[in-house]
Design a protein around this motif. Structure first.
Motif, PDB file in Angstrom:
ATOM      1  N   PRO A 136       0.946  -1.366   0.024  1.00 47.80           N
ATOM      2  CA  PRO A 136      -0.088   0.114  -0.124  1.00 47.80           C
ATOM      3  C   PRO A 136       0.732   1.250  -0.016  1.00 47.80           C
ATOM      4  O   PRO A 136       0.405   2.340  -0.306  1.00 47.80           O
ATOM      5  N   ARG A 139       1.060   3.374  -3.536  1.00 47.99           N
ATOM      6  CA  ARG A 139       0.207   4.385  -3.866  1.00 47.99           C
ATOM      7  C   ARG A 139       0.301   5.532  -2.774  1.00 47.99           C
ATOM      8  O   ARG A 139       0.009   6.593  -3.345  1.00 47.99           O
ATOM      9  N   LYS A 140       0.628   5.286  -1.612  1.00 44.04           N
ATOM     10  CA  LYS A 140       0.385   6.395  -0.686  1.00 44.04           C
ATOM     11  C   LYS A 140       1.604   7.299  -1.066  1.00 44.04           C
ATOM     12  O   LYS A 140       1.437   8.590  -1.102  1.00 44.04           O
ATOM     13  N   LEU A 142       3.125   7.574  -3.942  1.00 39.67           N
ATOM     14  CA  LEU A 142       2.683   8.406  -5.120  1.00 39.67           C
ATOM     15  C   LEU A 142       1.826   9.638  -4.958  1.00 39.67           C
ATOM     16  O   LEU A 142       2.063  10.713  -5.635  1.00 39.67           O
ATOM     17  N   LYS A 143       0.768   9.249  -4.067  1.00 37.71           N
ATOM     18  CA  LYS A 143      -0.244  10.395  -3.873  1.00 37.71           C
ATOM     19  C   LYS A 143       0.315  11.529  -3.071  1.00 37.71           C
ATOM     20  O   LYS A 143       0.068  12.797  -3.488  1.00 37.71           O
ATOM     21  N   GLU A 167       2.208   2.140 -12.822  1.00 42.03           N
ATOM     22  CA  GLU A 167       1.412   3.034 -11.608  1.00 42.03           C
ATOM     23  C   GLU A 167       1.907   4.620 -11.508  1.00 42.03           C
ATOM     24  O   GLU A 167       3.225   4.866 -11.199  1.00 42.03           O
ATOM     25  N   GLN A 168       1.097   5.541 -11.738  1.00 43.56           N
ATOM     26  CA  GLN A 168       1.214   6.802 -11.404  1.00 43.56           C
ATOM     27  C   GLN A 168      -0.223   7.592 -10.831  1.00 43.56           C
ATOM     28  O   GLN A 168      -1.101   7.013 -11.300  1.00 43.56           O
ATOM     29  N   VAL A 169       0.157   8.719 -10.313  1.00 52.01           N
ATOM     30  CA  VAL A 169      -1.295   9.321  -9.782  1.00 52.01           C
ATOM     31  C   VAL A 169      -2.207   9.590 -11.113  1.00 52.01           C
ATOM     32  O   VAL A 169      -3.198   9.477 -11.156  1.00 52.01           O
ATOM     33  N   ARG A 171      -2.980   8.447 -14.252  1.00 47.75           N
ATOM     34  CA  ARG A 171      -2.906   7.219 -14.970  1.00 47.75           C
ATOM     35  C   ARG A 171      -2.934   7.309 -16.677  1.00 47.75           C
ATOM     36  O   ARG A 171      -2.502   6.517 -17.225  1.00 47.75           O
ATOM     37  N   ARG A 188      -2.719  -0.202 -11.281  1.00 47.75           N
ATOM     38  CA  ARG A 188      -2.343  -0.326  -9.931  1.00 47.75           C
ATOM     39  C   ARG A 188      -1.687  -1.617  -9.601  1.00 47.75           C
ATOM     40  O   ARG A 188      -2.086  -2.449  -9.841  1.00 47.75           O
ATOM     41  N   SER A 190       0.300  -4.360  -7.940  1.00 49.82           N
ATOM     42  CA  SER A 190       0.348  -5.311  -6.629  1.00 49.82           C
ATOM     43  C   SER A 190       1.335  -6.215  -6.877  1.00 49.82           C
ATOM     44  O   SER A 190       2.152  -6.548  -7.803  1.00 49.82           O
TER      45      SER A 190
END
Length: 411
Positions: A136, A139-140, A142-143, A167-169, A171, A188, A190
């Motif tokens: 996780p 994503r955190k 990247l944001k 993956e990037q903020v 897309r 996204r 995984s």
């Protein structure tokens, strides 16, 4: 304007321990010794490099202990923690091969198993990937703007194309991002994407992502430089896992290696090295050629040469052209030779599973040949990975000044 930095991490199985040693120096020693924050805007990786790329992205918010934690994973490795293979598994190989017909029937009926055929049970590897990376966190981070893009390369079995799971903020990707035999796919990320990237054909089962099956990204793009370039990086740090062949390789060594080509395992190891080495050298040479063209164009047509050709490219929806600085860290020793020396000198001290014992007997490693290239990709054991991590740390330390300059926004 601050440079946009990327790190590109290669595939190479157990050789990835070298990469971990390099990362330990960059992530922990540069901050400690020089007060440098080793920030990467773009992180790209293939196979074991994909696992390391995910680790870097997922822990980008952490300031201490990342490098030693990554190295410790490698230092604690035992073969059975990566793939499980017993004598019973050896005896069941014929049954596994016959079982391919069952899988083929499922596919014809429209069913899609999560994994296709592989000789080795990768359950331990999958647990290691799940346990070692706080997924996780990608994503955190990247944001939070700690990085822009994370790219994992895999090979799509149906088409043979290199697919970059990105993956990037935001897309969306520009239309020119996917060209030729490389397709960039916003997604996204995984654990399944890293496992697909690391799925060595025949040994590890191919992995289903959505409705498609994927295998080791190193088959098409072992050192994924192209995604970093297409995403706009203008400073790229490349960590390679092949020693390369210097131009002054002696005829005696060449003759010694030729004598070993009668052993198919030895020959396959050399072929694998060639596949892993040449694409990144070609990409780097192409990048240097573009840099030279820009410099010569500015001398011939004036300092606005680059701006003018990018104006034309923008009208034609082409990728912008820019100067790119690169820094390449490669092993200062031949990793195949290191594996061969280890097996020759300490075979009795290493607890090998049935697969590797049979592999060594079949390949002749430890008898006539001092190099064990193919084995060096499979020897997931602390006896081999610990010295590799130490070598990676030492090689990165030897490039201390170049690394400081790489992270200096003023240069």
């Amino acid at each position: 304007m601050r440079p946009k930095r990327a790190i590109v991490l290669s595939g190479g199985g157990a050789r990835g321990a070298y990469e971990a040693g390099v990362l330990r120096f960059i992530l922990d020693e540069l901050p400690r010794q020089d007060g440098i924050e080793p920030k990467f805007d773009i992180v790209c990786g293939t196979s074991v490099g994909a696992i390391h790329a995910a680790f870097i992205a997922a822990t980008a918010d952490q300031s201490e202990g990342r490098g030693p934690r990554l190295v410790k994973i490698w230092e604690d490795l035992q073969v059975d923690e990566v793939f499980r293979f017993t004598t019973r598994d050896m005896l069941s190989i014929p049954r596994k091969i016959l079982g391919v017909r069952k899988v083929a029937k499922q596919l014809r009926e429209g069913r899609r198993p999560d994994r296709l055929f592989g000789l080795l049970d990768t359950g331990p590897l999958e647990k290691l990937v799940l346990r070692s990376i706080p997924w996780p966190g990608i994503r955190k981070n990247l944001k939070a703007g700690r990085l822009e893009s994370v790219c994992i390369a895999a090979t799509q079995l149906a088409t043979g194309r290199a697919v970059i799971f990105c993956e990037q903020v935001d897309r969306s990707l520009p239309s020119w991002a996917s060209q030729a035999n490389i397709r960039m796919q916003p997604i996204r990320l995984s654990p399944v994407h890293a496992l697909a990237s690391a799925a060595i054909p025949l040994l590890f089962p191919s992995v289903r992502v959505g409705a498609r099956y994927y295998a080791d990204g190193g088959l098409r793009l072992n050192t994924p430089l192209a995604p970093a370039v297409r995403l706009g990086a203008n400073r790229i740090l490349v960590v390679g896992l092949s020693h390369g062949v210097p131009p002054n390789v002696s005829e005696a060594l060449a003759q010694q290696r030729t004598a070993g080509f009668g052993n198919p395992m030895f020959l396959f190891g050399k072929v694998l090295n060639a596949l892993m080495l040449s694409p990144v050298d070609t990409d780097l040479a192409r990048m240097h050629l573009v840099n030279d063209i820009i410099s010569q164009g500015e001398e011939a047509y004036g300092p606005d040469f680059l701006e003018r050709i990018n104006e034309v490219g923008d009208r034609l929806d082409k990728r912008p052209v820019q100067r790119i600085r690169d820094l390449v860290i490669r092993p200062s020793r031949d990793l195949g030779m290191m594996a061969g020396e280890l097996i020759q000198g300490e075979q009795g001290k290493i607890e090998l599973n049935a697969f590797l014992r049979t592999f060594i007997r079949a390949s002749g490693t430890g008898s006539d040949f001092k190099e064990a290239d193919l084995l060096s990709y499979l020897l997931f054991d602390a006896a081999f990975t610990t010295p590799l991590a130490e070598l990676g740390y030492s090689d990165a330390s030897a490039m201390h000044e170049q690394l400081v300059e790489f992270f200096d926004d003023r240069t």
